[in-house]
Design a protein around this motif. Structure first.
Motif, PDB file in Angstrom:
ATOM      1  N   HIS A  33       0.822  -1.227   0.000  1.00  0.00           N
ATOM      2  CA  HIS A  33       0.000   0.000   0.000  1.00  0.00           C
ATOM      3  C   HIS A  33       0.845   1.262   0.000  1.00  0.00           C
ATOM      4  N   GLY A  34       2.150   1.119   0.263  1.00  0.00           N
ATOM      5  CA  GLY A  34       3.009   2.297   0.390  1.00  0.00           C
ATOM      6  C   GLY A  34       3.386   2.508   1.837  1.00  0.00           C
ATOM      7  N   GLY A  35       3.682   3.727   2.186  1.00  0.00           N
ATOM      8  CA  GLY A  35       4.081   4.033   3.559  1.00  0.00           C
ATOM      9  C   GLY A  35       4.729   5.391   3.612  1.00  0.00           C
ATOM     10  N   ASN A  36       5.434   5.654   4.707  1.00  0.00           N
ATOM     11  CA  ASN A  36       5.945   7.014   4.945  1.00  0.00           C
ATOM     12  C   ASN A  36       7.466   7.074   4.956  1.00  0.00           C
ATOM     13  N   ILE A  37       7.961   8.267   4.726  1.00  0.00           N
ATOM     14  CA  ILE A  37       9.404   8.520   4.668  1.00  0.00           C
ATOM     15  C   ILE A  37       9.743   9.576   5.714  1.00  0.00           C
ATOM     16  N   SER A  38      10.694   9.269   6.563  1.00  0.00           N
ATOM     17  CA  SER A  38      11.043  10.158   7.678  1.00  0.00           C
ATOM     18  C   SER A  38      12.564  10.270   7.739  1.00  0.00           C
ATOM     19  N   PRO A  39      13.096  11.365   8.298  1.00  0.00           N
ATOM     20  CA  PRO A  39      14.563  11.501   8.347  1.00  0.00           C
ATOM     21  C   PRO A  39      15.219  10.424   9.218  1.00  0.00           C
ATOM     22  N   GLY A  40      16.347   9.911   8.761  1.00  0.00           N
ATOM     23  CA  GLY A  40      17.120   8.948   9.547  1.00  0.00           C
ATOM     24  C   GLY A  40      17.868   9.641  10.667  1.00  0.00           C
ATOM     25  N   VAL A  41      18.537   8.833  11.493  1.00  0.00           N
ATOM     26  CA  VAL A  41      19.134   9.392  12.709  1.00  0.00           C
ATOM     27  C   VAL A  41      20.227  10.418  12.394  1.00  0.00           C
ATOM     28  N   GLN A  42      21.110  10.084  11.445  1.00  0.00           N
ATOM     29  CA  GLN A  42      22.190  11.046  11.151  1.00  0.00           C
ATOM     30  C   GLN A  42      21.627  12.319  10.528  1.00  0.00           C
TER      31      GLN A  42
END
Ligand code: ADP
Ligand code: PAZ
Ligand code: K
Length: 243
Positions: free
Chosen positions: A133-142
């Motif tokens: 269905h897809g999903g979300n993109i969020s900033p990684g830790v670094q």
């Protein structure tokens, strides 16, 4: 044997598979792939797949062009063992698709959330019918640490290793907790919310950022660092007679 290449924004992962099992994993530069010739000399590779989320430089393109075996370029035209409901398949990062293909192979018929913590943290949902269905993109830790430093006047570049506190008591701990607790709460929030909607939900945690966080959700979380590579291997085998 299969050669599986996952080129991410930070690093390239290369795996050699024999009959569905990982024989060896290599981390390589996503700008050179300089280990490729040695890997092909070391193992009797008979076919390969590559997935990339970056535009490839000349050196990587040359390495791939010199592969002595058929190479499958994973893109929106590649036949998949799952249904792709993403509305923009032409812009989808196929590391995300490979992650759910890997998860679905291990647990077919299950609703699965995959959390992939790398340069970015991505959240992928595939349902029990095998539909992505897809999903979300969020900033990684670094990225989070770097953003705090680069988009402010005085905040330092804080590293992840260091004193941990429930609440920050100085600039270092304030920023570290902001980043690390923020990630933990974000991930726990996704899991808790989706568990309400999909009571049988399974969760995979993957990606190069090996962090563990304490959560009472442990029972439904599977850690599998090489989920994307396994998914790519499945896609390669699924396309066996097409390459
Ligand atoms: N040689 C390595 N071995 C294991 N982990 C690494 C290595 N180099 C970098 N990492 C970690 O993996 C993270 C990138 O994870 P990964 O998911 O592989 O990245 P990408 O976003 O490039 O797919 C880096 O931010 C770092 O924390
Ligand atoms: C979100 C990503 C940057 C994650 O890549 P990674 O963190 O593995 O380097 C990558 O999947 C990507 O470039 N996606 C394109 C946009 C999309 O998937 O809709
Ligand atoms: K990744």
């Amino acid at each position: 044997m299969n050669l599986v290449i996952d080129i991410g924004n930070t690093i390239a992962k290369i795996a050699v598979f024999r009959d569905g099992s990982i024989v060896e994993i290599f981390y390589d530069s996503n700008q050179t792939l300089e280990q490729l010739p040695d890997i092909c000399a070391k193992y009797p590779i008979d076919k390969a797949i590559v997935a990339t989320v970056i535009d490839l430089g000349e050196r990587v393109l040359a390495q791939l062009a010199h592969l002595p075996v058929p190479l499958l370029w994973l893109d929106e035209k590649t036949p998949l063992p799952v249904e792709n409901l993403y509305e923009t398949p032409q812009t989808l990062g196929y590391d995300r698709m490979a992650a759910v293909v890997g998860a679905n192979e291990q647990f077919p018929g299950k609703d699965i959330l995959v959390v992939d913590a790398g340069t970015c943290i991505t959240y992928e949902f595939i349902d029990a019918a095998g539909r992505y269905h897809g999903g979300n993109i969020s900033p990684g830790v670094q990225m989070r640490f770097k953003a705090l430093h680069e988009f402010t006047g005085r905040l330092p570049l804080v590293v992840r290793e260091g004193r941990r506190l429930p609440l920050g008591k100085d600039t270092d701990t304030a920023m570290r907790e902001g980043v690390l607790k923020g990630m933990e709460y974000e991930i726990s929030g996704y899991i808790t919310t989706m568990k309400h909607k999909y009571p049988e939900l399974l969760v995979f945690l993957t990606g190069g950022d090996d962090f563990s966080f304490d959560t009472n959700l442990k029972s439904i979380i599977f850690a599998d660092r090489f989920l994307v590579l396994k998914g790519l291997n499945r896609i390669l085998n699924y396309n066996n007679d097409r390459i």
